[in-house]
Design a protein around this motif. Structure first.
Motif, PDB file in Angstrom:
ATOM      1  N   TYR A 143      19.066 -55.241 -62.637  1.00 35.69           N
ATOM      2  CA  TYR A 143      17.702 -54.869 -63.014  1.00 35.69           C
ATOM      3  C   TYR A 143      16.744 -55.545 -62.041  1.00 35.69           C
ATOM      4  O   TYR A 143      16.916 -56.708 -61.682  1.00 35.69           O
ATOM      5  CB  TYR A 143      17.392 -55.302 -64.455  1.00 35.69           C
ATOM      6  N   ASP A 144      15.714 -54.859 -61.627  1.00 34.54           N
ATOM      7  CA  ASP A 144      14.763 -55.365 -60.650  1.00 34.54           C
ATOM      8  C   ASP A 144      14.108 -56.658 -61.158  1.00 34.54           C
ATOM      9  O   ASP A 144      13.389 -56.649 -62.163  1.00 34.54           O
ATOM     10  CB  ASP A 144      13.695 -54.297 -60.378  1.00 34.54           C
ATOM     11  N   HIS A 145      14.367 -57.775 -60.465  1.00 33.54           N
ATOM     12  CA  HIS A 145      13.761 -59.043 -60.856  1.00 33.54           C
ATOM     13  C   HIS A 145      13.707 -59.988 -59.665  1.00 33.54           C
ATOM     14  O   HIS A 145      14.434 -59.805 -58.678  1.00 33.54           O
ATOM     15  CB  HIS A 145      14.532 -59.692 -62.004  1.00 33.54           C
ATOM     16  N   GLN A 146      12.865 -61.003 -59.778  1.00 35.99           N
ATOM     17  CA  GLN A 146      12.711 -61.993 -58.718  1.00 35.99           C
ATOM     18  C   GLN A 146      12.667 -63.374 -59.340  1.00 35.99           C
ATOM     19  O   GLN A 146      11.897 -63.615 -60.285  1.00 35.99           O
ATOM     20  CB  GLN A 146      11.421 -61.720 -57.938  1.00 35.99           C
ATOM     21  N   VAL A 147      13.476 -64.289 -58.832  1.00 37.34           N
ATOM     22  CA  VAL A 147      13.465 -65.670 -59.315  1.00 37.34           C
ATOM     23  C   VAL A 147      12.312 -66.402 -58.636  1.00 37.34           C
ATOM     24  O   VAL A 147      12.287 -66.547 -57.407  1.00 37.34           O
ATOM     25  CB  VAL A 147      14.807 -66.375 -59.014  1.00 37.34           C
ATOM     26  N   LEU A 148      11.333 -66.836 -59.433  1.00 41.89           N
ATOM     27  CA  LEU A 148      10.174 -67.529 -58.883  1.00 41.89           C
ATOM     28  C   LEU A 148      10.440 -69.011 -58.703  1.00 41.89           C
ATOM     29  O   LEU A 148       9.891 -69.638 -57.791  1.00 41.89           O
ATOM     30  CB  LEU A 148       8.961 -67.329 -59.799  1.00 41.89           C
ATOM     31  N   GLN A 149      11.269 -69.578 -59.585  1.00 45.48           N
ATOM     32  CA  GLN A 149      11.627 -70.988 -59.459  1.00 45.48           C
ATOM     33  C   GLN A 149      12.817 -71.274 -60.360  1.00 45.48           C
ATOM     34  O   GLN A 149      13.139 -70.507 -61.261  1.00 45.48           O
ATOM     35  CB  GLN A 149      10.452 -71.892 -59.855  1.00 45.48           C
TER      36      GLN A 149
ATOM     37  N   VAL B 252      12.632 -75.594 -64.977  1.00 45.01           N
ATOM     38  CA  VAL B 252      12.658 -74.410 -65.841  1.00 45.01           C
ATOM     39  C   VAL B 252      12.714 -73.172 -64.954  1.00 45.01           C
ATOM     40  O   VAL B 252      11.872 -72.990 -64.069  1.00 45.01           O
ATOM     41  CB  VAL B 252      11.427 -74.353 -66.762  1.00 45.01           C
ATOM     42  N   CYS B 253      13.696 -72.316 -65.182  1.00 45.46           N
ATOM     43  CA  CYS B 253      13.816 -71.102 -64.385  1.00 45.46           C
ATOM     44  C   CYS B 253      12.788 -70.068 -64.850  1.00 45.46           C
ATOM     45  O   CYS B 253      12.664 -69.792 -66.046  1.00 45.46           O
ATOM     46  CB  CYS B 253      15.224 -70.519 -64.507  1.00 45.46           C
ATOM     47  N   VAL B 254      12.060 -69.504 -63.889  1.00 39.49           N
ATOM     48  CA  VAL B 254      11.080 -68.456 -64.174  1.00 39.49           C
ATOM     49  C   VAL B 254      11.478 -67.208 -63.392  1.00 39.49           C
ATOM     50  O   VAL B 254      11.664 -67.267 -62.169  1.00 39.49           O
ATOM     51  CB  VAL B 254       9.655 -68.883 -63.787  1.00 39.49           C
TER      52      VAL B 254
END
Length: 490
Positions: A10-16, A81-83
């Protein structure tokens, strides 16, 4: 389960943070319902959450956050914390929630019902017929809450008729783990529009009808219809559609090779003829595939026969024997708050029904009028903070089909009850029918019971089996049928 696996593909991006973060405490849109190890779904505009509530969610144990776009300015998220950012948080939430619970919809027969009227009745009918004809363990999700068989599933009071996707997938997982073979759920227009039933893997999508309602949410009938049609745009494998409603043509165009029809008037795959309706119920002949089946249901009305046809078509498409299904129809228990009947010690018949739209009120009153031996007395109101354009129309319908009307509060919410009654009365006054205005619902029912004779029929409409009345922001315990029974004893 690792966060990355919940969104794989699914289209997503890990910001941190670490996308391998383990999610072990579930997930929710509600910042107050976080548990240690949970994923916070920061859906914009959600009443109990949203991106601005990320801090509260983390305080309550969330270890990861899913956001739409990015974290709002001024909101601080610790580095560990993963965002994860997604283009559509509601769609992504449905994917993540389904995977977290092991995609439970794949393991059960899934039926979803949409339409203005009849969703709850058809869900009860499907449950009843499957249990009686096959002994199946059936799960139900809808207006009256969620249950497996006779076992209610406790959920927070804020959970909607069609729950948000994390709650829906939790319920489906709960049902699967209790060896449920079939699940029937009500799919509201807003639920479809907000992707709550995405990834539920629905086998049969049922469409009952489209009439005026919920314009406060959708603005126009076209928008309302388009929300309903979303069920038939990739969310279900087969459609069961009311051919007496003009929307049938659009659903057939969307699913040309997978649409089954039912009707009381039009030609259809499952059709009823020879209708006989009286106070005890309805009898008809079912026509399907060149065969005829005598059928009966213990609920009066053409609309009830239509609901029964939807039930038979859906259950038959799931692979169950049609003759056995027809035989189970007349053994259905009463549906709470749907043409639910009570006879007072004086012999007055009282019917409690959920009818709260112009079309549903007209159908119920026309049915009652058809077998009433004396006067028809209607007690009803309209909900506050909801579509006001239907109030005068409902007043006119009640006036034309009743001998006496008692206007009262439904769920006034934050509106002035008397102003709501003014709008209903504007449609009723032109009919010439006598009416009273008693905003207190208990006192309105008391007045109707006192005014009724032994052969009269009282219809208490609008709230059905709802266990409370919404006044302002407060939920006040109130059951129409309990009040009727209590007052009838005094």
């Amino acid at each position: 389960m690792e966060l990355s696996k919940l969104l794989d593909g699914y289209d997503h991006q890990v910001l941190q943070g670490d996308p391998g973060t383990q999610i072990s405490g579930g997930m929710s849109f509600d910042a107050h319902r976080m548990a240690p190890g949970s994923l916070y779904l920061a859906v914009p505009g959600h009443r109990e959450g949203g991106p601005e509530a990320i801090g509260r969610a983390l305080e309550r144990g969330a270890v990861a956050v899913l956001v739409e776009g990015g974290v709002p300015a001024g909101v601080t998220v610790p580095d560990d914390v993963c965002v994860v950012s997604v283009p559509d948080s509601r769609r992504a939430s449905a994917v993540a929630a389904s995977r977290y619970h092991g995609e439970p919809g794949r393991e059960m027969d899934m039926v979803a019902i949409t339409g203005t009227n009849g969703k709850t009745s058809v869900s009860y009918m499907i449950e009843s017929v499957l249990r009686a004809a096959t002994g199946a363990r059936v799960g139900v999700i809808g207006t009256s809450g969620s249950r497996v068989g006779d076992e209610p599933i406790p959920m927070p009071r804020t959970v909607l008729t069609t729950p948000e996707s994390p709650d829906l997938q939790y319920l489906l997982g709960y049902m699967r783990d209790r060896r449920t073979s079939s699940v029937v759920l009500e799919a509201t227009s807003m639920a479809l529009l907000t992707h709550r039933v995405d990834r539920a893997f629905i086998d049969i999508g049922v469409f009952t009808n489209l009439t005026q309602d919920h314009l406060d949410d959708h603005g126009t009938m076209e928008s309302y219809k388009n929300a309903k049609l979303m069920l038939f745009q990739g969310l279900c494998r087969r459609a069961v559609v009311n051919a007496d409603d003009p929307v049938v043509a659009q659903i057939q165009a969307l699913m040309p090779d997978a649409t089954t029809t039912y009707a009381v008037e039009a030609e259809a795959d499952y059709r009823a003829t020879d209708l006989v309706v009286d106070g005890a119920g309805s009898r008809f002949t079912l026509h399907h595939d060149g065969r005829k089946y005598p059928a009966a249901i213990p609920v009066p009305g053409r609309f009830s026969v239509s609901n029964a046809l939807a039930t038979l078509a859906a259950c038959h498409l799931l692979g169950h024997d049609l003759a056995a299904l027809v035989g189970a129809l007349d053994r259905m228990p009463p549906i709470p708050g749907r043409f639910e009947r009570f006879v007072t010690p004086l012999g007055t018949s009282v019917i409690v029904d959920y009818a709260h739209s112009p079309d549903s009120l007209e159908q119920v009153l026309s049915t009652v009028r058809g077998f009433a031996a004396a006067r028809v007395i209607t007690v009803f109101g309209c909900g506050g903070d909801r579509d006001a354009t239907k109030r005068a129309a409902m007043g006119r319908i009640a006036g034309v089909l009743s001998d006496l009307c008692v206007l009262t509060s439904d769920n006034p919410r934050t509106e002035d009850p008397e102003q709501i009654l003014d709008q209903i009365a504007s449609g009723l006054s032109g009919t010439g029918t006598v009416f009273e205005r008693i905003a207190d619902r208990r006192q309105a029912i008391r007045f109707a019971l006192a005014a009724a004779g032994p052969q009269d029929i009282i219809l208490v409409a609008g709230k059905g089996s709802e266990p409370h009345q919404i006044v302002g922001e407060e939920l006040i315990p109130f059951s129409d049928m309990d009040v009727v029974r209590d007052l009838a004893r005094t």
